[in-house]
Design an enzyme around this catalytic site. Sequence first.
Site, PDB file in Angstrom:
ATOM      1  N   LYS A  79     -18.990   5.008  11.076  1.00  0.00           N
ATOM      2  CA  LYS A  79     -18.291   4.385   9.940  1.00  0.00           C
ATOM      3  C   LYS A  79     -19.305   4.071   8.857  1.00  0.00           C
ATOM      4  CE  LYS A  79     -14.139   2.746   8.933  1.00  0.00           C
ATOM      5  NZ  LYS A  79     -12.843   3.301   9.328  1.00  0.00           N
ATOM      6  N   VAL A 182       0.514  -3.563   1.983  1.00  0.00           N
ATOM      7  CA  VAL A 182       1.262  -2.345   1.657  1.00  0.00           C
ATOM      8  C   VAL A 182       0.437  -1.483   0.698  1.00  0.00           C
ATOM      9  CG1 VAL A 182       3.607  -2.993   2.273  1.00  0.00           C
ATOM     10  CG2 VAL A 182       2.674  -3.766   0.085  1.00  0.00           C
ATOM     11  N   ASN A 184      -2.108   2.176   1.042  1.00  0.00           N
ATOM     12  CA  ASN A 184      -1.804   3.587   1.322  1.00  0.00           C
ATOM     13  C   ASN A 184      -0.939   3.749   2.566  1.00  0.00           C
ATOM     14  OD1 ASN A 184      -3.320   4.527  -0.857  1.00  0.00           O
ATOM     15  ND2 ASN A 184      -5.207   4.344   0.310  1.00  0.00           N
ATOM     16  N   VAL A 185      -1.401   3.210   3.696  1.00  0.00           N
ATOM     17  CA  VAL A 185      -0.669   3.402   4.958  1.00  0.00           C
ATOM     18  C   VAL A 185       0.585   2.536   4.991  1.00  0.00           C
ATOM     19  CG1 VAL A 185      -0.790   3.295   7.466  1.00  0.00           C
ATOM     20  CG2 VAL A 185      -2.823   3.912   6.172  1.00  0.00           C
TER      21      VAL A 185
HETATM   22  P1  NAI Z   1      -5.519   0.196   1.475  1.00  0.00           P
HETATM   23  O1  NAI Z   1      -6.734  -0.404   0.876  1.00  0.00           O
HETATM   24  O2  NAI Z   1      -4.800   1.258   0.732  1.00  0.00           O
HETATM   25  O3  NAI Z   1      -4.450  -0.938   1.819  1.00  0.00           O
HETATM   26  C1  NAI Z   1      -4.766  -2.188   2.325  1.00  0.00           C
HETATM   27  C2  NAI Z   1      -3.871  -3.172   1.606  1.00  0.00           C
HETATM   28  O4  NAI Z   1      -4.004  -4.449   2.221  1.00  0.00           O
HETATM   29  C3  NAI Z   1      -4.220  -3.343   0.137  1.00  0.00           C
HETATM   30  O5  NAI Z   1      -3.058  -3.146  -0.639  1.00  0.00           O
HETATM   31  C4  NAI Z   1      -4.725  -4.766   0.046  1.00  0.00           C
HETATM   32  O6  NAI Z   1      -4.418  -5.378  -1.204  1.00  0.00           O
HETATM   33  C5  NAI Z   1      -3.992  -5.426   1.191  1.00  0.00           C
HETATM   34  N1  NAI Z   1      -4.573  -6.656   1.723  1.00  0.00           N
HETATM   35  C6  NAI Z   1      -5.873  -6.958   1.958  1.00  0.00           C
HETATM   36  N2  NAI Z   1      -5.986  -8.178   2.508  1.00  0.00           N
HETATM   37  C7  NAI Z   1      -4.718  -8.646   2.641  1.00  0.00           C
HETATM   38  C8  NAI Z   1      -4.167  -9.847   3.149  1.00  0.00           C
HETATM   39  N3  NAI Z   1      -4.929 -10.826   3.647  1.00  0.00           N
HETATM   40  N4  NAI Z   1      -2.820  -9.988   3.144  1.00  0.00           N
HETATM   41  C9  NAI Z   1      -2.026  -9.022   2.654  1.00  0.00           C
HETATM   42  N5  NAI Z   1      -2.499  -7.860   2.140  1.00  0.00           N
HETATM   43  C10 NAI Z   1      -3.822  -7.675   2.142  1.00  0.00           C
HETATM   44  O7  NAI Z   1      -5.949   0.697   2.935  1.00  0.00           O
HETATM   45  P2  NAI Z   1      -5.180   1.681   3.896  1.00  0.00           P
HETATM   46  O8  NAI Z   1      -5.798   3.006   3.805  1.00  0.00           O
HETATM   47  O9  NAI Z   1      -3.723   1.527   3.725  1.00  0.00           O
HETATM   48  O10 NAI Z   1      -5.594   1.093   5.339  1.00  0.00           O
HETATM   49  C11 NAI Z   1      -4.976  -0.072   5.855  1.00  0.00           C
HETATM   50  C12 NAI Z   1      -5.587  -0.407   7.205  1.00  0.00           C
HETATM   51  O11 NAI Z   1      -5.388   0.687   8.106  1.00  0.00           O
HETATM   52  C13 NAI Z   1      -7.109  -0.642   7.197  1.00  0.00           C
HETATM   53  O12 NAI Z   1      -7.462  -1.597   8.157  1.00  0.00           O
HETATM   54  C14 NAI Z   1      -7.677   0.711   7.591  1.00  0.00           C
HETATM   55  O13 NAI Z   1      -8.959   0.601   8.165  1.00  0.00           O
HETATM   56  C15 NAI Z   1      -6.641   1.149   8.598  1.00  0.00           C
HETATM   57  N6  NAI Z   1      -6.582   2.573   8.763  1.00  0.00           N
HETATM   58  C16 NAI Z   1      -6.319   3.399   7.702  1.00  0.00           C
HETATM   59  C17 NAI Z   1      -6.237   4.763   7.867  1.00  0.00           C
HETATM   60  C18 NAI Z   1      -5.858   5.684   6.756  1.00  0.00           C
HETATM   61  O14 NAI Z   1      -5.475   6.841   7.048  1.00  0.00           O
HETATM   62  N7  NAI Z   1      -5.892   5.253   5.509  1.00  0.00           N
HETATM   63  C19 NAI Z   1      -6.504   5.379   9.180  1.00  0.00           C
HETATM   64  C20 NAI Z   1      -6.679   4.416  10.268  1.00  0.00           C
HETATM   65  C21 NAI Z   1      -6.753   3.072  10.023  1.00  0.00           C
END
Ligand code: NAI
Length: 356
Positions: A79, A182, A184-185
């Site tokens: 990572k 909410v 990307n995922v």
């Molecule tokens: P992202 O950055 O697009 O979304 C994360 C969201 O969480 C953001 O909108 C952010 O504003 C929000 N956030 C942060 N702290 C918060 C809180 N305390 N309360 C409410 N919302 C909060 O990231 P993504 O790509 O959607 O990933 C989400 C999670 O899934 C991460 O932990 C990542 O490591 C994990 N993940 C993502 C993968 C992927 O394909 N993108 C693959 C496997 C795991």
Amino acid sequence: MGGDKQDMIDQIPEQLVMINEPAVQGVIAIHSTARGPAAGGCRLWHYDDIATLTTDAIRLARGMSYKNALADLPLGGGKAVLQLPKGHFDRKAAFEAFANAISRLGGQYITAEDVGTTVNDMKIVRETTPFVAGLTNDGQSDKAGGDPSPWTARGVFASIDAAARMVLGSDLRGQTVAVQGVGNVGTYLCQLLHEAGARLIVADIDERKAQTVSTLFGARMSTIEDILSVEVDILAPCALGGVLNAQSIPQIKARLVCGAANNQLARPEDGEALMARDIVYAPDYVVNAGGIINASAEYLGETTQQVEARINAIAPRLIDILVQSRAGSTPTNRIADAMAGAILRDSSRQMCDNAA
Ligand code: NAI
């Protein structure tokens, strides 16, 4: 060897590479290359200091080794975590410097997107080094590739659906799901849950994102303080790690916790705390493997059909873990860790035998 001692040994990374350039600071943690090059995304986030950032990178890298091993990918785990500068910064220069650090590792580490990084960032990395996945695919062929998030969401959704049938005794129609984060995922997951007839409650520190999901999928909005403790059937943490902890666990009303966020448990013992409250926890790295499965297929030149087959195996793997957990009264995270640890030790032994 005692479980705690083995656990400590299992955490030690093979290699830590500090990045200390004018354009960017951070760490690449390579946990294991026993099964292949260490693969895992790049996180760009603000940390109080480099020690906290490094600790997070080490934990996330081990999670990737376990995730890749259980998903049966020919990859180790690593990572990258980069410090998000305060205020404006030169993003292109930052990712060029990051790409140079990857290049110097000569293929031992392969990067992709994670929290805070985008397909565009990976395109910048690709200009310098080939050791990157998660780029846009051409859309013309059946070759895998592109944004990993929809694939991650598909694996998490299938897991929620299968676990709900086992734990709640019904499909998702009418079940209430709280989604924390909410991005990307989380957004893709909300779409799939909405299509399956679930009712949604969402929260994001970026209120505009929560508002968008609310408009698109009829989700109710909660505050970021309350989202973990709202009255729901299922909780899906899709923001950052460490959210299942001594403070939050006693407040959780959901009977099933299944989401995309990496490292949801603050400590392994929180698995016992969840089990004591009769809350079923779907180990994060088991259910969120869809993104790395897609990134790995892109890197290895596989097809989307191969990606689908691997993602279809996620939910049955989770159910196997839930069944073992019930039968042995053992927390799900302990079962998943034991399974992944055994696979990794076996791969290390084979690597040593081949080298001998
Ligand atoms: P992202 O950055 O697009 O979304 C994360 C969201 O969480 C953001 O909108 C952010 O504003 C929000 N956030 C942060 N702290 C918060 C809180 N305390 N309360 C409410 N919302 C909060 O990231 P993504 O790509 O959607 O990933 C989400 C999670 O899934 C991460 O932990 C990542 O490591 C994990 N993940 C993502 C993968 C992927 O394909 N993108 C693959 C496997 C795991």
